[in-house]
Design an enzyme around this catalytic site. Structure first.
Site, mmCIF file in Angstrom:
data_model
loop_
_atom_site.group_PDB
_atom_site.id
_atom_site.type_symbol
_atom_site.label_atom_id
_atom_site.label_comp_id
_atom_site.label_asym_id
_atom_site.label_seq_id
_atom_site.Cartn_x
_atom_site.Cartn_y
_atom_site.Cartn_z
ATOM 1 N N GLY A 226 22.784 11.703 55.153
ATOM 2 C CA GLY A 226 21.727 10.822 54.639
ATOM 3 C C GLY A 226 21.321 11.277 53.254
ATOM 4 O O GLY A 226 22.105 11.921 52.546
ATOM 5 N N SER A 227 20.087 10.959 52.882
ATOM 6 C CA SER A 227 19.647 11.268 51.521
ATOM 7 C C SER A 227 19.268 12.750 51.390
ATOM 8 O O SER A 227 18.949 13.422 52.376
ATOM 9 C CB SER A 227 18.441 10.398 51.168
ATOM 10 O OG SER A 227 17.364 10.753 52.005
ATOM 11 N N THR A 230 15.697 13.497 52.671
ATOM 12 C CA THR A 230 15.594 13.642 54.129
ATOM 13 C C THR A 230 16.275 14.940 54.559
ATOM 14 O O THR A 230 15.783 15.643 55.447
ATOM 15 C CB THR A 230 16.234 12.431 54.839
ATOM 16 O OG1 THR A 230 15.653 11.247 54.305
ATOM 17 C CG2 THR A 230 15.984 12.471 56.331
ATOM 18 N N GLY A 231 17.392 15.281 53.911
ATOM 19 C CA GLY A 231 18.074 16.534 54.221
ATOM 20 C C GLY A 231 17.150 17.732 54.032
ATOM 21 O O GLY A 231 17.173 18.693 54.810
ATOM 22 N N GLU A 248 25.200 16.547 55.065
ATOM 23 C CA GLU A 248 26.016 15.860 54.054
ATOM 24 C C GLU A 248 25.115 14.847 53.381
ATOM 25 O O GLU A 248 24.627 13.921 54.027
ATOM 26 C CB GLU A 248 27.222 15.179 54.728
ATOM 27 C CG GLU A 248 28.348 14.880 53.757
ATOM 28 C CD GLU A 248 28.369 13.443 53.287
ATOM 29 O OE1 GLU A 248 27.692 13.166 52.266
ATOM 30 O OE2 GLU A 248 29.035 12.619 53.921
ATOM 31 N N CYS A 282 28.782 7.471 49.871
ATOM 32 C CA CYS A 282 28.361 8.752 49.268
ATOM 33 C C CYS A 282 29.374 9.186 48.224
ATOM 34 O O CYS A 282 29.008 9.679 47.163
ATOM 35 C CB CYS A 282 28.264 9.847 50.324
ATOM 36 S SG CYS A 282 27.175 9.425 51.660
HETATM 37 P P1 ADP Z 1 19.448 6.633 53.805
HETATM 38 O O1 ADP Z 1 19.053 6.813 52.388
HETATM 39 O O2 ADP Z 1 20.901 6.625 54.061
HETATM 40 O O3 ADP Z 1 18.664 5.595 54.524
HETATM 41 P P2 ADP Z 1 17.940 8.613 55.154
HETATM 42 O O4 ADP Z 1 18.059 10.027 54.753
HETATM 43 O O5 ADP Z 1 16.650 7.917 54.951
HETATM 44 O O6 ADP Z 1 19.136 7.976 54.407
HETATM 45 O O7 ADP Z 1 18.353 8.416 56.675
HETATM 46 C C1 ADP Z 1 19.465 9.016 57.273
HETATM 47 C C2 ADP Z 1 19.142 9.289 58.727
HETATM 48 O O8 ADP Z 1 18.071 10.245 58.794
HETATM 49 C C3 ADP Z 1 18.638 8.073 59.501
HETATM 50 O O9 ADP Z 1 19.138 8.123 60.820
HETATM 51 C C4 ADP Z 1 17.141 8.254 59.475
HETATM 52 O O10 ADP Z 1 16.482 7.618 60.553
HETATM 53 C C5 ADP Z 1 17.019 9.757 59.624
HETATM 54 N N1 ADP Z 1 15.752 10.333 59.163
HETATM 55 C C6 ADP Z 1 14.845 9.783 58.331
HETATM 56 N N2 ADP Z 1 13.809 10.649 58.126
HETATM 57 C C7 ADP Z 1 14.084 11.758 58.846
HETATM 58 C C8 ADP Z 1 13.415 13.024 59.030
HETATM 59 N N3 ADP Z 1 12.264 13.307 58.440
HETATM 60 N N4 ADP Z 1 14.008 13.935 59.828
HETATM 61 C C9 ADP Z 1 15.199 13.679 60.412
HETATM 62 N N5 ADP Z 1 15.870 12.523 60.274
HETATM 63 C C10 ADP Z 1 15.331 11.569 59.508
#
Ligand code: ADP
Length: 476
Positions: A226-227, A230-231, A248, A282
């Site tokens: 993900g982003s 969030t990572g 990743e 990505c």
């Molecule tokens: P994108 O930019 O691809 O939407 P995100 O990072 O927002 O990426 O989301 C990727 C995944 O992480 C999704 O399944 C989302 O629900 C999950 N997610 C979002 N916030 C959190 C968090 N604080 N902790 C763990 N997982 C999260």
């Protein structure tokens, strides 16, 4: 719409926990990005159901870990067979919730199966460190319950990237897909129940669950895509009890075109490397760095390819590019596209179909200011910035001047020259004359802000295990 949704998945169905379908009291809308309208609902798990899933996975772990690798791999192959046998339903579901054209969705399923099988076939045999006088070996043991937290751009492929290594190494899994693409994950979870013991693979859906999972004491590892923001949340939350993590995250991949590069041969490939999946990849080219001598030719070649796009609803025959996946991307990338002239000169723009779906106009922007938002922030959508150079040292410096380091590429007709530039790019993977190319046996590392750890290959599998030492004093 006549989309076959009812046939693909029963909207009344629930979460997949402990081998059973578990109904929820709440549900949430799933939007079809081609219409911007809800086309189904998905179950919203509550905290008690998340706990139930973790308990089921913990119980299943006790026997799953004792099976041989081959036995676990056989079940993964049976699961892969079942996906193949039902692939057209799954591909349809991808189109409905993700937006890509049906042919691309079929390609995603095929690729997912390839990774599922390829990763299931990797083994991590004991490593004998000493055998004279005593037997000292490194053994790899599973961690426990793994949370696979996945994004919306490849809602089948990315979960399968995580399930195969987690399961074959002996862990049990809770899959938590992105809120906007829950149904493909539930579909995978339901199909898996015919091939794995109860509790080995659980799927829970709903907003906010990712955060709960990363804090949950019953989880031993988070495999996240993900982003970067969030990572960072995931990494911080994992520190509480030192959960293992593989993260990743984003990339802002640069591609450098060297003088003499043959555009006639590689034009389509170059274009697809930036615009496949509407730029929501990505490891797409997000920054194109072109030698002066090629600049006009590159712009012309990209125009030709862009003009071939047929944008529309992915279920419509002949469509080659869909909408972006969600309303947030539509707004954020749409804003960059609307402001394209602030960043450089518009080289080309394809008209997007009128709404109501999340359709954006693919845009190529030339002579972009390298200090602009478009160059410095990963644009996760159909907009490609280009900068020209005359000195290769400037090109390399520009490519490396970025917080991300996922992929990069060099495009050249001279392999030796390409290799010497490739070695100097700060990226986990550098390709030549392609971008990207991935296989189960090739690691995918992200450096700098792009990742922690590695996916794929025996390196990726090792991240789903503890490294332990068995030291036997054989000679007394
Ligand atoms: P994108 O930019 O691809 O939407 P995100 O990072 O927002 O990426 O989301 C990727 C995944 O992480 C999704 O399944 C989302 O629900 C999950 N997610 C979002 N916030 C959190 C968090 N604080 N902790 C763990 N997982 C999260």
């Amino acid at each position: 719409m006549a989309d076959g949704t009812q046939r693909v998945i029963d909207p009344q169905d629930g979460l997949v926990i402990g081998g059973k379908v578990v109904k929820t009291t709440d549900r949430f809308d799933v939007i079809n990005p081609a219409t911007a309208l809800p086309y189904a609902t998905a179950p919203r798990a509550d905290k008690a159901q998340l706990d139930l899933a973790v308990d089921a996975a913990q119980v299943a772990f006790q026997s799953w870990r004792t099976l041989s690798w081959d036995a676990r791999a056989d079940m993964i192959h049976a699961f892969a067979d079942a996906i193949e046998a039902n692939s057209s339903e799954l591909a349809t579901l991808i189109v409905l919730e993700q937006g890509k054209p049906l042919a691309s969705a079929n390609g995603e399923v095929t690729s997912g199966v390839k990774f599922l099988r390829g990763l299931a076939d990797i083994r991590l045999p004991d490593e004998v460190v000493e055998s004279a006088g005593r037997d000292v070996r490194i053994v790899r043991t599973p961690l426990g319950v793994v949370a696979a937290i996945t994004p919306w751009n490849y809602p089948v492929l990315i979960p399968l990237w995580k399930l195969a290594p987690a399961l074959v190494t002996g862990n049990t899994v809770i899959l938590k897909p992105a809120e906007t693409t829950p149904l493909t994950a539930l579909w995978l979870g339901r199909l898996a129940q015919e091939h794995f013991p109860p509790g080995v693979l659980n799927v829970i859906t709903g907003p906010g669950l990712g955060q709960e999972l990363t804090r949950h004491a019953g989880i031993r590892k988070i495999s996240f895509t993900g982003s970067s923001t969030t990572g960072q949340h995931v990494l911080r939350a994992s520190a509480e009890d030192f959960k293992r993590v593989t993260l990743e995250m984003g990339g802002n991949d640069a591609a450098i075109l060297l003088p003499g590069f043959d555009l006639n041969v590689q034009g389509p490939q170059l274009f697809n490397s930036a615009f496949a999946n509407m730029g929501q990849v990505c490891v797409a080219i997000k920054r194109l760095i072109v030698h002066d001598s090629l600049y006009d030719g590159v712009c012309a070649a990209l125009r030709v390819e862009a003009d071939k796009l047929v944008i529309g609803d992915g279920m419509t025959t002949g469509v080659t590019a869909g909408p972006v996946q969600n309303e947030q991307s539509f707004r954020e990338v749409g804003d960059l596209i609307a402001r394209a002239q602030e960043f450089g000169t518009i080289v080309h723009q394809i008209k997007a179909p009128d709404g109501p779906g999340y359709f954006l106009a693919p845009t190529i922007v030339g002579d972009v200011d390298p200090n602009s938002q478009l160059w410095r922030e990963e644009p996760f959508g159909p907009i490609l910035p280009i900068v020209r150079y005359s000195d290769i040292e400037d090109a390399i410096a520009l490519a490396n001047d970025d917080k991300f380091g996922l992929g990069g590429s060099v495009w050249s007709s001279d392999p030796a020259e390409a290799a010497s530039v490739a070695r100097r790019l700060d990226a986990g993977t550098v390709w030549t004359n392609t971008h990207p190319a991935m296989s189960p046996n090739i690691p995918l590392p992200g450096i700098k802000m792009s990742g922690v750890g590695v996916e794929f290959s025996h390196h990726g599998l090792a991240e789903f295990t503890d490294l332990r030492v068995h030291n036997f004093a054989t000679a007394i």
